[in-house]
Design a protein around this motif. Sequence first.
Motif, PDB file in Angstrom:
ATOM      1  N   GLN A   1       0.823  -1.203   0.000  1.00  0.00           N
ATOM      2  CA  GLN A   1       0.000   0.000   0.000  1.00  0.00           C
ATOM      3  C   GLN A   1       0.858   1.254   0.000  1.00  0.00           C
ATOM      4  OE1 GLN A   1      -3.195   0.512  -0.210  1.00  0.00           O
ATOM      5  NE2 GLN A   1      -4.237  -1.371   0.325  1.00  0.00           N
ATOM      6  N   ASP A   2       2.025   1.189   0.656  1.00  0.00           N
ATOM      7  CA  ASP A   2       2.841   2.386   0.775  1.00  0.00           C
ATOM      8  C   ASP A   2       3.945   2.457  -0.278  1.00  0.00           C
ATOM      9  OD1 ASP A   2       4.293   0.271   1.695  1.00  0.00           O
ATOM     10  OD2 ASP A   2       4.923   1.223   3.583  1.00  0.00           O
ATOM     11  N   ALA A   3       3.879   1.602  -1.306  1.00  0.00           N
ATOM     12  CA  ALA A   3       4.885   1.644  -2.368  1.00  0.00           C
ATOM     13  C   ALA A   3       4.767   2.947  -3.150  1.00  0.00           C
ATOM     14  CB  ALA A   3       4.699   0.445  -3.298  1.00  0.00           C
ATOM     15  N   PRO A   4       5.869   3.475  -3.655  1.00  0.00           N
ATOM     16  CA  PRO A   4       5.788   4.719  -4.431  1.00  0.00           C
ATOM     17  C   PRO A   4       4.942   4.518  -5.677  1.00  0.00           C
ATOM     18  CG  PRO A   4       7.960   3.689  -4.645  1.00  0.00           C
ATOM     19  CD  PRO A   4       7.238   2.953  -3.558  1.00  0.00           C
ATOM     20  N   ALA A   5       4.199   5.561  -6.025  1.00  0.00           N
ATOM     21  CA  ALA A   5       3.320   5.471  -7.189  1.00  0.00           C
ATOM     22  C   ALA A   5       4.141   5.270  -8.456  1.00  0.00           C
ATOM     23  CB  ALA A   5       2.491   6.750  -7.294  1.00  0.00           C
ATOM     24  N   ARG A   6       3.681   4.367  -9.302  1.00  0.00           N
ATOM     25  CA  ARG A   6       4.322   4.144 -10.587  1.00  0.00           C
ATOM     26  C   ARG A   6       3.418   4.668 -11.690  1.00  0.00           C
ATOM     27  NH1 ARG A   6       5.066  -1.511 -11.857  1.00  0.00           N
ATOM     28  NH2 ARG A   6       3.109  -1.834 -10.741  1.00  0.00           N
ATOM     29  N   GLU A   7       4.009   5.065 -12.790  1.00  0.00           N
ATOM     30  CA  GLU A   7       3.259   5.594 -13.916  1.00  0.00           C
ATOM     31  C   GLU A   7       3.404   4.681 -15.124  1.00  0.00           C
ATOM     32  OE1 GLU A   7       1.306   8.745 -14.991  1.00  0.00           O
ATOM     33  OE2 GLU A   7       0.752   7.936 -13.038  1.00  0.00           O
ATOM     34  N   PRO A   8       2.352   4.546 -15.923  1.00  0.00           N
ATOM     35  CA  PRO A   8       2.508   3.844 -17.203  1.00  0.00           C
ATOM     36  C   PRO A   8       3.518   4.564 -18.086  1.00  0.00           C
ATOM     37  CG  PRO A   8       0.190   4.147 -16.635  1.00  0.00           C
ATOM     38  CD  PRO A   8       0.978   4.982 -15.677  1.00  0.00           C
ATOM     39  N   THR A   9       3.931   3.897 -19.130  1.00  0.00           N
ATOM     40  CA  THR A   9       4.852   4.512 -20.078  1.00  0.00           C
ATOM     41  C   THR A   9       4.140   5.608 -20.868  1.00  0.00           C
ATOM     42  OG1 THR A   9       4.297   3.013 -21.889  1.00  0.00           O
ATOM     43  CG2 THR A   9       6.027   2.292 -20.348  1.00  0.00           C
ATOM     44  N   ALA A  10       4.932   6.469 -21.477  1.00  0.00           N
ATOM     45  CA  ALA A  10       4.361   7.513 -22.333  1.00  0.00           C
ATOM     46  C   ALA A  10       3.541   6.894 -23.456  1.00  0.00           C
ATOM     47  CB  ALA A  10       5.479   8.395 -22.891  1.00  0.00           C
ATOM     48  N   PHE A  11       3.983   5.751 -23.953  1.00  0.00           N
ATOM     49  CA  PHE A  11       3.241   5.059 -25.006  1.00  0.00           C
ATOM     50  C   PHE A  11       1.855   4.659 -24.517  1.00  0.00           C
ATOM     51  CE2 PHE A  11       1.858   1.027 -26.857  1.00  0.00           C
ATOM     52  CZ  PHE A  11       1.842   1.340 -28.209  1.00  0.00           C
ATOM     53  N   THR A  12       1.778   4.085 -23.324  1.00  0.00           N
ATOM     54  CA  THR A  12       0.494   3.641 -22.796  1.00  0.00           C
ATOM     55  C   THR A  12      -0.446   4.808 -22.534  1.00  0.00           C
ATOM     56  OG1 THR A  12       1.373   1.616 -21.826  1.00  0.00           O
ATOM     57  CG2 THR A  12      -0.613   2.510 -20.819  1.00  0.00           C
ATOM     58  N   LEU A  13       0.088   5.937 -22.095  1.00  0.00           N
ATOM     59  CA  LEU A  13      -0.756   7.074 -21.753  1.00  0.00           C
ATOM     60  C   LEU A  13      -1.307   7.793 -22.979  1.00  0.00           C
ATOM     61  CD1 LEU A  13       1.081   8.530 -18.649  1.00  0.00           C
ATOM     62  CD2 LEU A  13      -1.036   7.207 -18.730  1.00  0.00           C
ATOM     63  N   GLU A  14      -0.839   7.434 -24.162  1.00  0.00           N
ATOM     64  CA  GLU A  14      -1.467   7.899 -25.394  1.00  0.00           C
ATOM     65  C   GLU A  14      -2.463   6.838 -25.866  1.00  0.00           C
ATOM     66  OE1 GLU A  14      -1.634  10.572 -26.875  1.00  0.00           O
ATOM     67  OE2 GLU A  14       0.181  11.765 -26.592  1.00  0.00           O
ATOM     68  N   THR A  15      -3.366   7.248 -26.733  1.00  0.00           N
ATOM     69  CA  THR A  15      -4.325   6.303 -27.287  1.00  0.00           C
ATOM     70  C   THR A  15      -4.569   6.636 -28.749  1.00  0.00           C
ATOM     71  OG1 THR A  15      -6.509   5.280 -26.996  1.00  0.00           O
ATOM     72  CG2 THR A  15      -6.363   7.642 -26.618  1.00  0.00           C
ATOM     73  N   ASP A  16      -5.093   5.674 -29.479  1.00  0.00           N
ATOM     74  CA  ASP A  16      -5.371   5.835 -30.909  1.00  0.00           C
ATOM     75  C   ASP A  16      -4.094   6.058 -31.711  1.00  0.00           C
ATOM     76  OD1 ASP A  16      -7.360   5.541 -32.762  1.00  0.00           O
ATOM     77  OD2 ASP A  16      -7.881   7.663 -32.851  1.00  0.00           O
ATOM     78  N   GLN A  17      -3.008   5.410 -31.262  1.00  0.00           N
ATOM     79  CA  GLN A  17      -1.759   5.487 -32.013  1.00  0.00           C
ATOM     80  C   GLN A  17      -1.770   4.459 -33.150  1.00  0.00           C
ATOM     81  OE1 GLN A  17       1.830   6.885 -29.816  1.00  0.00           O
ATOM     82  NE2 GLN A  17       0.979   5.666 -28.172  1.00  0.00           N
ATOM     83  N   PRO A  18      -0.891   4.635 -34.144  1.00  0.00           N
ATOM     84  CA  PRO A  18      -0.910   3.721 -35.301  1.00  0.00           C
ATOM     85  C   PRO A  18      -0.738   2.258 -34.888  1.00  0.00           C
ATOM     86  CG  PRO A  18       0.469   5.629 -35.742  1.00  0.00           C
ATOM     87  CD  PRO A  18       0.111   5.700 -34.291  1.00  0.00           C
ATOM     88  N   ARG A  19      -1.434   1.395 -35.609  1.00  0.00           N
ATOM     89  CA  ARG A  19      -1.294  -0.038 -35.375  1.00  0.00           C
ATOM     90  C   ARG A  19      -0.016  -0.557 -36.021  1.00  0.00           C
ATOM     91  NH1 ARG A  19      -6.505  -2.316 -38.058  1.00  0.00           N
ATOM     92  NH2 ARG A  19      -6.151  -0.472 -39.362  1.00  0.00           N
ATOM     93  N   THR A  20       0.493  -1.673 -35.490  1.00  0.00           N
ATOM     94  CA  THR A  20       1.610  -2.355 -36.116  1.00  0.00           C
ATOM     95  C   THR A  20       1.114  -3.125 -37.339  1.00  0.00           C
ATOM     96  OG1 THR A  20       1.315  -4.400 -34.882  1.00  0.00           O
ATOM     97  CG2 THR A  20       2.653  -2.673 -33.837  1.00  0.00           C
ATOM     98  N   PRO A  21       2.011  -3.534 -38.240  1.00  0.00           N
ATOM     99  CA  PRO A  21       1.584  -4.376 -39.373  1.00  0.00           C
ATOM    100  C   PRO A  21       0.854  -5.644 -38.922  1.00  0.00           C
ATOM    101  CG  PRO A  21       3.797  -3.547 -39.747  1.00  0.00           C
ATOM    102  CD  PRO A  21       3.429  -3.155 -38.346  1.00  0.00           C
ATOM    103  N   GLU A  22       1.305  -6.231 -37.797  1.00  0.00           N
ATOM    104  CA  GLU A  22       0.639  -7.447 -37.300  1.00  0.00           C
ATOM    105  C   GLU A  22      -0.793  -7.144 -36.867  1.00  0.00           C
ATOM    106  OE1 GLU A  22       4.808  -7.444 -37.198  1.00  0.00           O
ATOM    107  OE2 GLU A  22       3.578  -6.356 -35.743  1.00  0.00           O
TER     108      GLU A  22
END
Length: 578
Positions: A26-47
């Motif tokens: 409970q007292d662990a320091p807050a972690r943040e998602p990556t900059a990539f995760t915090l964006e949305t609607d980014q281009p899809r990969t070829p796969e």
Amino acid sequence: MTKSSLRATSIAALALALAAQPAAAQDAPAREPTAFTLETDQPRTPEQEAVRFDKADVSIKVLPETKSIEGVAVLDFTVLSPIQRLAVELDTLFTISEIKLDGEVVPADRWSNPEGRLTVEVPAGLAEGATPTLTITYGGQPRTAPRAPWNGGWVWSTAPTGEPWIGTAVQLNGCDLVWPCIDNSHAEPGQLDMHVTTPGNVSAPGPGVFTGMTENADGTKTWSWSIKTPNIYAGMINVGPYEEMTAGYQSRFGNTIPMHYWHLRSDDPAKVERLFGEFSRMLDFFESTIGPYPFGDSKMGVVETPYLGMEHQTINAYGNEYRIDDRGYDWLLQHEFSHEWFANQLTNANADHMWLHEGLGSYMQPLYARFLHGEQFMQAELKTQRMGLVNAFPVVSRTDRSVNAVYGGSEGPGGDIYNKGSLIAHTLRMTLGDEDFYEAIRRLVYGRPDPRPGNFAPRLATTQDFNAIVNQVTGQNYDWFFDVYLYNAALPKLTETRTGDQLTLAWDTNGLPFPMPVEVEMNGEVQTVPMRDGRGSLTVPADATILIDPQNKLLRQLDLVDDLQAYNRTQRAARTAR
């Protein structure tokens, strides 16, 4: 193992698969998602472009005491062209304990998730027509929303009666804060089944159709829901001590639409009743103005949330606390409900066209004010919208952008997608007339001019698509309208010069063609001045009283607005300096 077996065992396997996972301190320091995760609607990969996302079956156990979750996602795809890997998005704050492909465990050295794009290598390859199933077991403490819904994630709260009250709001940051998905509007799953396990004293209203509740041996309950072609952020979580109010709405299109409102059991019953009474009025407005409610075979749903609100398909989040103002309706409820048409039925093909959601949705509020209370109330809302424009960036840049780039305001239009988008829609309606305007809107939203329950499906569109529809409906070229209002930051400026008995009008649009006619009221009578080359003139007596654009049909630069905004900036700076 068959796909049906995989899905059937996902709920049962959830507790066992993750029982050994240590809960984050409970007292662990807050972690943040990556900059990539915090964006949305980014281009899809070829796969990702090479597969069709057929179905997601997601089981999530919510653990309020540790603000954590345990999840199993079973994802079904159809391969459209040969690939060597599968890729989905999932926040790196989650710990992935196991991945299976078609029921077989994938060795840890064949998958990775360094930035939040989980890639699973398939050495043997997947041929066109293959139907792989990817099963991901994950868990941990997800991102706590710093300021939901604008800065999103999970909201961990407590109801007035003491029970857990939890919600997710991830439109601006993506579905990968909740479950493994392809975080792009072009990759909505054909179906999403959600199974949310909660403590026994709360419930979990969800998207789509309710498919059952299971009481588990440990005292928890699992609530199951199924939704077709969901918007990518529609897979949301709601947990709380809810009571449910229901009724049926008899649509003007012949079908009966179930209406559901999940509210806290501590709410004032009179307030609940008053808000629920707005549901049928809103449905009647939208169905009479735009067309049939897009998800009538599911439900019109609203759930009370510990944050302000969000347009979750078939179950909009509501946190406006039953406020009453001079509009005569609950603005938050109405705005989020507008997105069932302008976001969930019609989805922009890229965030650069977000005004199709927010601008057209915002225009539904002045129109609704008129529907309820008359012209004065519509004009009052339009005036309020007009005073807040920034005009620093074009509403549409004509380049693909992420959601946060559009909303941010430092490089995109920010709030102008709401108010400016609404005023652009109003000017377009005043220019085309109601018949052509509403037909263009219906074609944009439904893909056809004659929508009826069952003859349309959710669709993607762009501003250019809307431009083409307007041209088709009117039989005229309105490219000039979109060029000036959507793709240009500055508002058109109208100059007027009176010389003797001649009134000369000229549009200043930075050299862009703008043959927008202008109405002029002269001694109480209105005439329309053609402006074919951006200029026009009218003979007026020297002593005539002149009023330009008397009904405020045209969105244009106005000195009074610019002067007021400059004055307000000066006043704010002075207060800050004290």
